[in-house]
Scaffold this active site. Structure first.
Site, PDB file in Angstrom:
ATOM      1  N   LYS A  98      16.566 -19.698 -63.461  1.00  0.00           N
ATOM      2  CA  LYS A  98      17.297 -19.711 -62.203  1.00  0.00           C
ATOM      3  C   LYS A  98      18.246 -20.917 -62.116  1.00  0.00           C
ATOM      4  O   LYS A  98      19.222 -20.883 -61.386  1.00  0.00           O
ATOM      5  CB  LYS A  98      16.331 -19.738 -61.013  1.00  0.00           C
ATOM      6  CG  LYS A  98      15.261 -18.647 -61.002  1.00  0.00           C
ATOM      7  CD  LYS A  98      15.846 -17.265 -60.843  1.00  0.00           C
ATOM      8  CE  LYS A  98      14.844 -16.222 -60.351  1.00  0.00           C
ATOM      9  NZ  LYS A  98      13.740 -15.910 -61.257  1.00  0.00           N
TER      10      LYS A  98
HETATM   11  C1  LIG Z   1      13.063 -14.683 -61.543  1.00  0.00           C
HETATM   12  C2  LIG Z   1      12.353 -14.615 -62.814  1.00  0.00           C
HETATM   13  C3  LIG Z   1      12.322 -13.431 -63.569  1.00  0.00           C
HETATM   14  C4  LIG Z   1      12.917 -12.122 -63.069  1.00  0.00           C
HETATM   15  O1  LIG Z   1      14.308 -12.189 -62.978  1.00  0.00           O
HETATM   16  P1  LIG Z   1      15.101 -11.133 -62.090  1.00  0.00           P
HETATM   17  O2  LIG Z   1      16.506 -11.545 -62.124  1.00  0.00           O
HETATM   18  O3  LIG Z   1      14.494 -11.204 -60.734  1.00  0.00           O
HETATM   19  O4  LIG Z   1      14.878  -9.809 -62.711  1.00  0.00           O
HETATM   20  C5  LIG Z   1      11.716 -13.466 -64.816  1.00  0.00           C
HETATM   21  N1  LIG Z   1      11.141 -14.594 -65.283  1.00  0.00           N
HETATM   22  C6  LIG Z   1      11.145 -15.734 -64.585  1.00  0.00           C
HETATM   23  C7  LIG Z   1      10.477 -16.933 -65.163  1.00  0.00           C
HETATM   24  C8  LIG Z   1      11.755 -15.792 -63.332  1.00  0.00           C
HETATM   25  O5  LIG Z   1      11.756 -16.938 -62.645  1.00  0.00           O
END
Ligand SMILES: *Cc1c(COP(=O)(O)O)cnc(C)c1O
Length: 491
Positions: free
Chosen positions: A111
């Site tokens: 993120k």
């Molecule tokens: C948010 C997240 C995901 C999923 O990603 P999306 O964009 O919601 O599909 C997978 N792995 C981790 C570690 C995350 O923080």
């Protein structure tokens, strides 16, 4: 210009999509036309560092920003903020196999790639839209978005941020990361409910006219840092472009493309891969990997999206989601951008908990995606196996994608290079990763991290080890029907 998935008559510039977050009628903003890289344009990016590649992608979408504005935002986001200086290194893990490591940022999950950048675009976007109002960022998080958004937006002028996370639905490390957050413009609150409850409550607040009016009287407006915000998605397209450049540099034959496997919850990350494909990156199959909350696996294999099922709390909590917001954007693209069709399906989902796609739309989904799921015991087994056989220590989310990658290869025998997206540092989920390697049960996150470090030698990121000594600043918890009131009370 940008349209809404539920109202094709809208046409708003990109700056406005970033400030608004979501369209007033509840739809998501999408580019009127998906830009493409011209012949040779993509390959020329091989010469550039990650920042140059990211600017090239952003320029195609955020056309009402100047090149200087975008460069400044990108340099600020990615210079000195990622361990080792590379935001998205591609690591070889065997013949034709790679992992794209997206967790070297300040909060140790992917993120950060978007949420280091979005706070630098937001004030520029706000100025461009003539906004005088302070921006209140409301976040519903399944664990990682919250912390990454807090880190990105803390002490950004004319901005406040409020984060809601499921009390019992995140890892200990994730919870502590949020509850110890520094900064003068931040607020964090647990909710008694799951991520879907938090996300639905937050979406409702965005589109509630009375709340908006009350805010506006106080010189504030809401925006979103969730992947419903276009400004969250566009930085994610850049790392697929970058991975392509790195695969070429590694000497891979990409004449028939490559596959990517993405651990999925809200469908944001894998959607970014789709946009990269549409822009000209030769991605062949999009491999959609789910945990036990396999609503997307079922949708992609049967055409029926049905959220009426038990919500499971798994070892990969950031993917514990049954309402996958960004699927709406995908649906919009695959039904020939028919806003009426999308509105009808989304209304059905809201009212009945399910919807179905048929005919061409369904065929297009099956053509683009391979879908698979992985339960907790498979997740643990995959972590152990990947460490034993490849010397790679992966977190629980990455393990889900590794597991589904193996299933894909076993089923299809596809020889194309395969990039598995690695979304979090294993130390964010130390107890589970340790259990995978030793079978031992060490519930304390710090003790588990120490054991894991002694066992594997993998360094514990300072951002996680320092949590032990940081004071807890936020311990509020509210019911899901109190979220709106909590927001108003804290403004
Ligand atoms: C948010 C997240 C995901 C999923 O990603 P999306 O964009 O919601 O599909 C997978 N792995 C981790 C570690 C995350 O923080």
């Amino acid at each position: 210009m940008y349209k809404s998935t539920r109202d094709g008559s809208l046409a708003v510039p990109s700056a406005e999509t970033i400030v608004r977050g979501i369209s007033p009628e509840g739809g998501l903003f999408v580019p009127e036309e998906i830009p493409r890289f011209g012949p040779g344009e993509l390959e020329a990016l091989r010469e550039l560092p990650y920042t140059g590649r990211a600017v090239a992608v952003l320029r195609k979408y955020l056309t009402d920003f100047t090149g200087d504005e975008l460069s400044a935002a990108v340099e600020g986001a990615y210079t000195g903020t990622f361990e080792g200086g590379r935001p998205a290194p591609l690591r070889s893990i065997g013949t034709g196999r790679y992992i794209l490591e997206l967790w070297h940022g300040p909060t140790c999950a992917f993120k950060d790639l978007a949420l280091q950048l979005l706070p630098r675009l937001m004030p520029v976007a706000s100025r461009k839209t003539g906004g005088e109002a302070d921006i209140v960022i409301l976040v519903a998080t399944s664990g990682d978005t919250g912390k990454a958004a807090l880190e990105g937006f803390r002490d950004v002028e004319h901005t406040r941020i409020m984060v809601f996370y499921p009390e019992n639905g995140v890892s200990e490390a994730q919870k502590l990361q949020m509850r110890t957050q520094r900064g003068g413009n931040v607020y964090v609150c647990g909710i008694r409910g799951n991520f879907d409850d938090a996300q639905t409550a937050v979406k409702n607040i965005f589109t509630d006219k009375d709340t908006a009016a009350a805010l506006s009287r106080r010189g504030m407006r809401f925006s979103s840092a969730n992947s419903i915000n276009w400004g969250r998605l566009v930085p994610q397209i850049a790392y697929y472009v970058s991975a392509y450049c790195d695969l070429l540099d590694a000497g891979e034959d990409l004449s028939s493309g490559f596959n990517v496997a993405v651990p999925t919850g809200n469908f944001g990350n894998i959607l970014a891969a789709y946009y990269a494909k549409r822009m000209g990156v030769p991605i062949n199959r999009l491999i959609c990997a789910s945990n036990e909350n396999r609503v997307l696996t079922d949708f992609l294999t049967t055409g029926v999206y049905d959220r009426r099922r038990e919500f499971r709390a798994t070892l990969s909590p950031s993917m514990d989601i049954l309402i996958s917001s960004n699927l709406e954007r995908m649906l919009y693209e695959l039904c020939d951008r028919d806003d009426g069709y999308v509105t009808a399906r989304q209304t059905e989902l809201r009212d009945t908990g399910r919807f179905a796609v048929e005919g061409t739309v369904r065929e297009r989904f099956s053509g683009l995606f391979y879908a698979g799921s992985c339960d907790d015991s498979e997740t643990l087994a995959t972590i152990a196996e990947t460490y034993r056989e490849r010397g790679v220590l992966c977190d629980t989310h990455t393990a889900v994608a590794m597991n589904v990658s193996e299933k894909y290869l076993a089923e299809t025998g596809d020889q194309r290079p395969l990039v598995t997206v690695s979304t979090a540092n294993p130390y964010k989920f130390s107890p589970a990763v340790l259990r995978a390697l030793t079978g031992g049960d060490v519930p304390d996150s710090f003790a588990a991290a120490e054991k894991l470090n002694a066992l594997t030698g993998a360094p514990v990121p300072r951002a996680l080890s320092e949590l032990r000594s940081l004071p807890v600043r936020f311990s509020d918890v509210c019911r899901r029907d109190e979220i709106a009131a909590t927001v108003t009370a804290h403004l």
